[in-house]
Design an enzyme around this catalytic site. Structure first.
Site, PDB file in Angstrom:
ATOM      1  N   CYS A  77       0.997  -1.181   0.086  1.00 17.68           N
ATOM      2  CA  CYS A  77       0.175  -0.041  -0.116  1.00 17.68           C
ATOM      3  C   CYS A  77       0.878   1.229  -0.126  1.00 17.68           C
ATOM      4  CB  CYS A  77      -1.025  -0.179   1.283  1.00 17.68           C
ATOM      5  SG  CYS A  77      -2.315   1.367   1.082  1.00 17.68           S
ATOM      6  N   HIS A 175      -3.875  -4.790  -0.119  1.00 19.65           N
ATOM      7  CA  HIS A 175      -3.471  -5.542   1.083  1.00 19.65           C
ATOM      8  C   HIS A 175      -3.454  -7.066   1.002  1.00 19.65           C
ATOM      9  CE1 HIS A 175      -3.178  -1.914   3.568  1.00 19.65           C
ATOM     10  NE2 HIS A 175      -3.963  -1.402   2.888  1.00 19.65           N
ATOM     11  N   GLU A 177      -2.491  -9.005   3.111  1.00 17.35           N
ATOM     12  CA  GLU A 177      -3.032  -9.369   4.409  1.00 17.35           C
ATOM     13  C   GLU A 177      -4.473  -9.432   4.599  1.00 17.35           C
ATOM     14  OE1 GLU A 177      -2.545  -5.309   5.314  1.00 17.35           O
ATOM     15  OE2 GLU A 177      -1.583  -6.844   3.963  1.00 17.35           O
TER      16      GLU A 177
END
Length: 198
Positions: A77, A175, A177
């Site tokens: 990001c 992202h 994750e």
């Protein structure tokens, strides 16, 4: 394998650490240059505003260290955006790893872009086993235009870079994750990468 998440006060580092734990690995949170240099893999997260995040890097000398790293480095990001030449956000000079300037989405689309979108034109070991048009999770108001370093792209009013790669440096605007099974696979692929030979 030693995995370091750079902890410079501008990242959602716990969610990345938990995602790595789910893959069966442990990550160290550190802003110590010696610890970062010694790592097998380095993750450079970023959430927040570019100029203040860049100032935090400068305060700890990490702005000079990160471009010199030889092991695989993954910017996420804002981390990816700070690896570019410049970003319009705060008129901020970046780390100049990726030769592209980050710009703001125009007024034709709602900003920030928040939510799921598709990645296309995948061209990196990061995406081994990932199908074209898989969905990933994004939260951003600025983007990197297409460049020679683009290894994945997404359309949101404009087609832009959702992943960049140059030598041992990788960046994802999304992202991983927070991107479910697809994101976990991308993180796993990153952890399997080989670094540069000294």
């Amino acid at each position: 394998m030693t995995i370091v998440i750079i902890n410079y006060g501008a990242g959602n580092i716990q969610s990345i650490k938990f995602a790595i734990q789910r893959l069966g690995y442990e990550a160290i949170l550190s802003n110590d240059p010696e610890v970062i240099k010694a790592a097998d893999k380095v993750i450079f997260p970023g959430v927040g505003e570019a100029s203040s995040a860049m100032q935090k890097l400068k305060d700890s000398g990490l702005d000079l260290l990160i471009p010199e790293l030889k092991q695989p480095v993954l910017g996420i990001c804002l981390g990816m955006q700070l690896m570019c030449n410049h970003t319009q956000e705060g008129d901020t000079k970046g780390l100049e790893i990726f030769d592209v300037d980050v710009v703001r989405f125009n007024k034709d689309v709602k900003v920030p872009q928040i939510g799921w979108n598709q990645i296309e034109a995948l061209d990196s070991p990061l995406f081994n086993g990932i199908d074209e048009s898989e969905y990933i999770y994004l939260v951003h108001s600025y983007y990197a235009p297409l460049t020679e370093h683009t290894v994945a792209q997404t359309n949101y009013g404009v087609t832009y870079s959702t992943a960049l790669q140059k030598n041992n440096f990788y960046g994802t605007q999304f992202h991983p994750e927070k991107s479910s099974v697809t994101g976990e696979k991308i993180l796993e692929n990153f952890l399997k990468l080989e670094g540069l030979k000294y």
